[in-house]
Design a protein around this motif. Structure first.
Motif, PDB file in Angstrom:
ATOM      1  N   PHE A  63       5.002   1.332  12.068  1.00  0.00           N
ATOM      2  CA  PHE A  63       4.712   1.208  10.809  1.00  0.00           C
ATOM      3  C   PHE A  63       4.399   2.436  10.145  1.00  0.00           C
ATOM      4  O   PHE A  63       4.035   2.500   9.085  1.00  0.00           O
ATOM      5  N   ASP A  64       4.917   3.602  10.826  1.00  0.00           N
ATOM      6  CA  ASP A  64       4.744   4.904  10.118  1.00  0.00           C
ATOM      7  C   ASP A  64       6.047   5.253   9.739  1.00  0.00           C
ATOM      8  O   ASP A  64       6.391   6.213   8.924  1.00  0.00           O
ATOM      9  N   ARG A  65       7.016   4.393  10.106  1.00  0.00           N
ATOM     10  CA  ARG A  65       8.544   4.900   9.743  1.00  0.00           C
ATOM     11  C   ARG A  65       9.079   4.179   8.611  1.00  0.00           C
ATOM     12  O   ARG A  65       8.237   3.176   7.983  1.00  0.00           O
ATOM     13  N   HIS A  66      10.084   4.395   8.023  1.00  0.00           N
ATOM     14  CA  HIS A  66      10.744   4.003   6.614  1.00  0.00           C
ATOM     15  C   HIS A  66      10.914   2.166   7.069  1.00  0.00           C
ATOM     16  O   HIS A  66      11.051   1.662   6.052  1.00  0.00           O
ATOM     17  N   ILE A  67      10.910   1.642   8.047  1.00  0.00           N
ATOM     18  CA  ILE A  67      11.572   0.512   8.317  1.00  0.00           C
ATOM     19  C   ILE A  67      10.165  -0.302   7.746  1.00  0.00           C
ATOM     20  O   ILE A  67      10.581  -1.612   7.559  1.00  0.00           O
ATOM     21  N   ALA A  68       9.083   0.060   7.812  1.00  0.00           N
ATOM     22  CA  ALA A  68       7.868  -0.879   7.285  1.00  0.00           C
ATOM     23  C   ALA A  68       7.568  -0.690   5.937  1.00  0.00           C
ATOM     24  O   ALA A  68       6.841  -1.885   5.501  1.00  0.00           O
ATOM     25  N   TYR A  69       8.120   0.480   5.161  1.00  0.00           N
ATOM     26  CA  TYR A  69       7.649   0.725   3.866  1.00  0.00           C
ATOM     27  C   TYR A  69       8.574   1.843   3.240  1.00  0.00           C
ATOM     28  O   TYR A  69       9.096   2.426   3.929  1.00  0.00           O
ATOM     29  N   ASP A  70       8.283   1.783   2.044  1.00  0.00           N
ATOM     30  CA  ASP A  70       8.932   3.256   1.232  1.00  0.00           C
ATOM     31  C   ASP A  70       7.726   4.228   1.281  1.00  0.00           C
ATOM     32  O   ASP A  70       6.922   4.082   0.267  1.00  0.00           O
ATOM     33  N   ILE A  71       7.952   5.146   2.282  1.00  0.00           N
ATOM     34  CA  ILE A  71       6.754   6.300   2.189  1.00  0.00           C
ATOM     35  C   ILE A  71       6.689   6.858   0.906  1.00  0.00           C
ATOM     36  O   ILE A  71       7.661   7.375   0.121  1.00  0.00           O
ATOM     37  N   GLY A  72       5.440   6.902   0.634  1.00  0.00           N
ATOM     38  CA  GLY A  72       5.085   7.952  -0.831  1.00  0.00           C
ATOM     39  C   GLY A  72       5.212   7.234  -1.933  1.00  0.00           C
ATOM     40  O   GLY A  72       4.722   7.574  -3.013  1.00  0.00           O
ATOM     41  N   VAL A  73       5.887   5.949  -1.850  1.00  0.00           N
ATOM     42  CA  VAL A  73       6.103   5.217  -3.376  1.00  0.00           C
ATOM     43  C   VAL A  73       4.741   4.663  -3.996  1.00  0.00           C
ATOM     44  O   VAL A  73       4.654   4.475  -5.178  1.00  0.00           O
ATOM     45  N   GLU A  74       4.061   4.182  -3.308  1.00  0.00           N
ATOM     46  CA  GLU A  74       2.489   3.746  -3.841  1.00  0.00           C
ATOM     47  C   GLU A  74       2.019   4.901  -4.745  1.00  0.00           C
ATOM     48  O   GLU A  74       1.789   4.333  -5.955  1.00  0.00           O
ATOM     49  N   THR A  75       1.936   5.990  -4.220  1.00  0.00           N
ATOM     50  CA  THR A  75       1.277   7.043  -4.782  1.00  0.00           C
ATOM     51  C   THR A  75       1.889   7.460  -5.993  1.00  0.00           C
ATOM     52  O   THR A  75       1.609   7.489  -7.201  1.00  0.00           O
ATOM     53  N   VAL A  76       3.276   7.556  -5.922  1.00  0.00           N
ATOM     54  CA  VAL A  76       4.244   7.924  -7.135  1.00  0.00           C
ATOM     55  C   VAL A  76       4.086   6.971  -8.193  1.00  0.00           C
ATOM     56  O   VAL A  76       3.900   7.172  -9.367  1.00  0.00           O
ATOM     57  N   THR A  77       4.234   5.655  -7.824  1.00  0.00           N
ATOM     58  CA  THR A  77       3.893   4.310  -8.881  1.00  0.00           C
ATOM     59  C   THR A  77       2.759   4.683  -9.540  1.00  0.00           C
ATOM     60  O   THR A  77       2.628   4.324 -10.823  1.00  0.00           O
ATOM     61  N   ARG A  78       1.877   4.651  -8.743  1.00  0.00           N
ATOM     62  CA  ARG A  78       0.300   4.670  -9.397  1.00  0.00           C
ATOM     63  C   ARG A  78       0.203   5.763 -10.444  1.00  0.00           C
ATOM     64  O   ARG A  78      -0.669   5.739 -11.462  1.00  0.00           O
ATOM     65  N   ARG A  81       7.224  14.896 -12.747  1.00  0.00           N
ATOM     66  CA  ARG A  81       8.548  15.050 -13.212  1.00  0.00           C
ATOM     67  C   ARG A  81       9.066  13.933 -13.939  1.00  0.00           C
ATOM     68  O   ARG A  81       9.889  13.881 -14.786  1.00  0.00           O
ATOM     69  N   LEU A  82       8.757  12.673 -13.415  1.00  0.00           N
ATOM     70  CA  LEU A  82       9.519  11.493 -13.824  1.00  0.00           C
ATOM     71  C   LEU A  82       8.774  11.000 -15.263  1.00  0.00           C
ATOM     72  O   LEU A  82       9.478  10.485 -16.141  1.00  0.00           O
ATOM     73  N   ALA A  83       7.556  11.157 -15.260  1.00  0.00           N
ATOM     74  CA  ALA A  83       6.843  10.800 -16.476  1.00  0.00           C
ATOM     75  C   ALA A  83       7.486  11.144 -17.954  1.00  0.00           C
ATOM     76  O   ALA A  83       7.751  10.259 -18.720  1.00  0.00           O
ATOM     77  N   PRO A  84       7.544  12.317 -18.246  1.00  0.00           N
ATOM     78  CA  PRO A  84       8.489  12.472 -19.318  1.00  0.00           C
ATOM     79  C   PRO A  84       9.590  12.039 -19.531  1.00  0.00           C
ATOM     80  O   PRO A  84      10.247  11.753 -20.703  1.00  0.00           O
TER      81      PRO A  84
END
Length: 265
Positions: A46-61, A238-241
């Motif tokens: 569950f630390d691997r990419h097979i379980a979720y998209d690592i880093g995405v929750e923080t980026v999205t929030r 980076r993405l916001a603007p």
């Protein structure tokens, strides 16, 4: 990974719905309801990419906060059921993923498949649909839908050269300016429909954007770049603007039917 007897299949981040932007994160979390334990897997999986998209929750929030835009995040691991697949997609509940056999998914009875659809997959998509409808109502215009994902730096022994990729089908209203603006940073290798093809029938973008003629794109950020909070914050900044600039383009909030490379819509 966390487990809970009270399990919510999605999380809503509030924002100004009048702006006409909706952020999505299909693979934000790696959580499972208590009754599923760990699907027979060791915790390390569950630390691997097979379980979720690592880093995405923080980026999205963080991106939602920077834009004051609402977001919907899936609250369950993709190993339980993948919300970014059509209901008839055989990879929706994976029995084997990047070399890992998932015991809790093999074999899987038709009744259990339907149960996961009803308890997790469909409530998430209902929440996405409701958010989009509320943004349409509040803004009085067609929404701009932006989906955030991440990809592993290597898959099946193949190193991926991209730092970021933009996935799209036929509607390039968001994808083309997004690729162009990202590519202005010469330190970035930007993929156009890499490392995956954005034409996937029944996926989240197909279901909520393509069939409705809403402008959209799916971004894939390489996971090692956003695995820690500092990297995730940097990518949100980076993405916001860029997202804000695209949101202001004259054709973004119009309904336009482009169809799909996967077949008739």
């Amino acid at each position: 990974m966390t487990r809970s007897t009270v399990f919510t299949p999605f999380d809503i981040v509030e924002g100004d719905r009048k702006k006409g932007v909706v952020l999505l994160a299909d693979h934000a979390r790696r959580d499972l309801p208590e009754e599923y334990a760990s699907l027979g897997l060791p915790a390390s999986e569950f630390d691997r990419h097979i379980a979720y998209d690592i880093g995405v929750e923080t980026v999205t929030r963080e991106l939602a906060a920077a834009l004051d835009a609402p977001a919907v995040l899936a609250g369950f691991s993709r190993l339980l059921i993948d919300p970014n697949r059509g209901e008839d997609d055989p990879t929706m509940i994976r029995q084997l993923y990047d070399g890992t056999v998932v015991p809790g998914n093999y074999p899987i009875a038709r009744e259990e498949r339907e149960r996961r659809l009803d308890r997790f997959y469909r409530p998430y998509h209902d929440a996405v649909g409701a958010m989009i409808a509320s943004v349409v109502h509040a803004s009085g215009k067609a929404p701009f839908i932006f989906s955030v994902h991440s990809f592993t730096p290597a898959m099946q022994g193949i190193v991926r050269p991209w730092h970021v990729g933009v996935l799209w089908d036929r509607d390039d209203r968001v994808a083309r300016p997004l690729i162009d603006m990202l590519a202005k940073d010469k330190s970035l290798v930007v993929g156009d429909n890499e490392p995956y093809d954005g034409a996937l029938r029944g996926d989240t973008m197909f279901r909520h954007a393509i069939v409705n003629g809403y402008a959209h794109a799916l971004i894939e950020i390489r996971q090692d770049l956003i695995a820690d909070r500092a990297g995730a914050l940097a990518w949100a900044e980076r993405l916001a603007p860029i997202v804000d600039a695209i949101d202001r383009r004259p054709d973004i909030h119009q309904v336009k039917m482009f169809g799909s490379r996967t077949g008739p819509v």
